[in-house]
Design a protein around this motif. Structure first.
Motif, PDB file in Angstrom:
ATOM      1  N   VAL A 294       0.996  -1.391   0.099  1.00 46.85           N
ATOM      2  CA  VAL A 294      -0.164   0.117   0.046  1.00 46.85           C
ATOM      3  C   VAL A 294       0.878   1.287  -0.071  1.00 46.85           C
ATOM      4  O   VAL A 294       1.551   1.334   0.835  1.00 46.85           O
ATOM      5  CB  VAL A 294      -0.811   0.066   1.368  1.00 46.85           C
ATOM      6  N   LYS A 295       0.626   2.181  -0.788  1.00 43.53           N
ATOM      7  CA  LYS A 295       1.382   3.271  -1.164  1.00 43.53           C
ATOM      8  C   LYS A 295       0.519   4.503  -1.624  1.00 43.53           C
ATOM      9  O   LYS A 295      -0.343   4.337  -2.056  1.00 43.53           O
ATOM     10  CB  LYS A 295       2.416   3.228  -2.142  1.00 43.53           C
ATOM     11  N   PRO A 296       0.919   5.811  -1.007  1.00 44.40           N
ATOM     12  CA  PRO A 296      -0.205   6.809  -1.244  1.00 44.40           C
ATOM     13  C   PRO A 296       0.316   7.241  -2.950  1.00 44.40           C
ATOM     14  O   PRO A 296       1.242   6.993  -3.145  1.00 44.40           O
ATOM     15  CB  PRO A 296       0.497   7.932  -0.399  1.00 44.40           C
ATOM     16  N   ILE A 297      -0.654   7.932  -3.371  1.00 43.22           N
ATOM     17  CA  ILE A 297      -0.541   8.472  -4.662  1.00 43.22           C
ATOM     18  C   ILE A 297       0.887   9.395  -4.852  1.00 43.22           C
ATOM     19  O   ILE A 297       1.230   9.404  -5.803  1.00 43.22           O
ATOM     20  CB  ILE A 297      -1.705   9.144  -5.004  1.00 43.22           C
ATOM     21  N   SER A 298       1.096   9.951  -3.734  1.00 44.01           N
ATOM     22  CA  SER A 298       2.353  10.847  -3.874  1.00 44.01           C
ATOM     23  C   SER A 298       3.426  10.079  -4.184  1.00 44.01           C
ATOM     24  O   SER A 298       4.471  10.422  -4.940  1.00 44.01           O
ATOM     25  CB  SER A 298       2.551  11.832  -2.573  1.00 44.01           C
ATOM     26  N   TYR A 299       3.551   8.733  -3.564  1.00 41.44           N
ATOM     27  CA  TYR A 299       4.956   7.845  -3.605  1.00 41.44           C
ATOM     28  C   TYR A 299       4.928   7.537  -5.171  1.00 41.44           C
ATOM     29  O   TYR A 299       5.864   7.342  -5.676  1.00 41.44           O
ATOM     30  CB  TYR A 299       4.634   6.702  -2.670  1.00 41.44           C
ATOM     31  N   LEU A 300       3.647   7.165  -5.664  1.00 45.85           N
ATOM     32  CA  LEU A 300       3.302   6.651  -7.190  1.00 45.85           C
ATOM     33  C   LEU A 300       4.128   7.868  -8.084  1.00 45.85           C
ATOM     34  O   LEU A 300       4.807   7.468  -8.832  1.00 45.85           O
ATOM     35  CB  LEU A 300       2.073   6.221  -7.343  1.00 45.85           C
ATOM     36  N   LYS A 301       3.571   9.075  -7.731  1.00 48.27           N
ATOM     37  CA  LYS A 301       3.775  10.284  -8.605  1.00 48.27           C
ATOM     38  C   LYS A 301       5.600  10.574  -8.574  1.00 48.27           C
ATOM     39  O   LYS A 301       6.226  10.807  -9.586  1.00 48.27           O
ATOM     40  CB  LYS A 301       3.303  11.488  -8.097  1.00 48.27           C
ATOM     41  N   ALA A 302       6.201  10.339  -7.392  1.00 46.94           N
ATOM     42  CA  ALA A 302       7.400  10.546  -7.098  1.00 46.94           C
ATOM     43  C   ALA A 302       8.666   9.231  -7.727  1.00 46.94           C
ATOM     44  O   ALA A 302       9.502   9.650  -7.942  1.00 46.94           O
ATOM     45  CB  ALA A 302       7.952  10.873  -5.814  1.00 46.94           C
ATOM     46  N   ASN A 303       7.804   8.009  -7.898  1.00 48.50           N
ATOM     47  CA  ASN A 303       8.598   7.001  -7.996  1.00 48.50           C
ATOM     48  C   ASN A 303       7.881   5.994  -9.128  1.00 48.50           C
ATOM     49  O   ASN A 303       8.060   4.899  -8.939  1.00 48.50           O
ATOM     50  CB  ASN A 303       8.814   6.187  -6.784  1.00 48.50           C
ATOM     51  N   ALA A 304       7.255   6.639  -9.955  1.00 42.93           N
ATOM     52  CA  ALA A 304       6.687   5.865 -11.007  1.00 42.93           C
ATOM     53  C   ALA A 304       7.400   4.831 -11.776  1.00 42.93           C
ATOM     54  O   ALA A 304       7.003   3.643 -11.909  1.00 42.93           O
ATOM     55  CB  ALA A 304       5.975   6.998 -11.950  1.00 42.93           C
ATOM     56  N   ALA A 305       8.742   5.093 -12.256  1.00 45.37           N
ATOM     57  CA  ALA A 305       9.364   4.240 -12.983  1.00 45.37           C
ATOM     58  C   ALA A 305      10.001   3.121 -12.007  1.00 45.37           C
ATOM     59  O   ALA A 305       9.801   1.861 -12.419  1.00 45.37           O
ATOM     60  CB  ALA A 305      10.532   4.903 -13.588  1.00 45.37           C
ATOM     61  N   GLU A 306      10.345   3.490 -11.074  1.00 43.50           N
ATOM     62  CA  GLU A 306      10.637   2.484  -9.848  1.00 43.50           C
ATOM     63  C   GLU A 306       9.556   1.423  -9.744  1.00 43.50           C
ATOM     64  O   GLU A 306       9.595   0.091  -9.526  1.00 43.50           O
ATOM     65  CB  GLU A 306      11.245   3.100  -8.602  1.00 43.50           C
ATOM     66  N   VAL A 307       8.293   1.977  -9.477  1.00 41.59           N
ATOM     67  CA  VAL A 307       7.191   1.410  -9.026  1.00 41.59           C
ATOM     68  C   VAL A 307       6.616   0.258 -10.194  1.00 41.59           C
ATOM     69  O   VAL A 307       6.377  -0.889  -9.807  1.00 41.59           O
ATOM     70  CB  VAL A 307       6.029   2.088  -8.686  1.00 41.59           C
ATOM     71  N   LEU A 308       6.609   0.810 -11.335  1.00 43.59           N
ATOM     72  CA  LEU A 308       6.481  -0.191 -12.579  1.00 43.59           C
ATOM     73  C   LEU A 308       7.535  -1.171 -12.575  1.00 43.59           C
ATOM     74  O   LEU A 308       7.057  -2.412 -13.128  1.00 43.59           O
ATOM     75  CB  LEU A 308       6.357   0.955 -13.859  1.00 43.59           C
TER      76      LEU A 308
END
Length: 91
Positions: free
Chosen positions: A7-21
């Motif tokens: 579970v991650k906040p949307i701000s984490y996704l925005k800041a780390n999109a490439a890593e998350v994918l």
């Protein structure tokens, strides 16, 4: 699988999109995205999504088949085979 670590906040996704994918593709585990502390979306790799969709389609086919059996919309296999052979022989 424990989703609490996914579970991650949307701000984490925005800041780390490439890593998350990259992580999602490598680990093949979904990521739950929250907004204002509330779960809003699930992000998963394409292969896992396709597998899920295929499994759901198979389950739907099975459910439809079970409903047809319950409704009496079935025929003995011997009758079906005879009819198919008759069609083949007449062609």
């Amino acid at each position: 699988m424990r989703y609490s670590s996914q579970v991650k906040p949307i701000s984490y996704l925005k800041a780390n999109a490439a890593e998350v994918l990259s992580r999602i593709a490598e680990q093949r585990e979904p990521l739950i995205i929250t907004q204002n502390g509330e779960a809003k979306a699930v992000l998963q790799d394409v292969a896992s999504f396709e597998e899920t969709q295929e499994a759901l389609a198979l389950l739907k086919i099975l459910a439809l088949g079970q409903q047809e059996v319950a409704d009496g919309k079935v025929k003995p296999v011997a009758d079906v085979v005879s009819r198919l052979r008759a069609k083949r022989d007449s062609a």
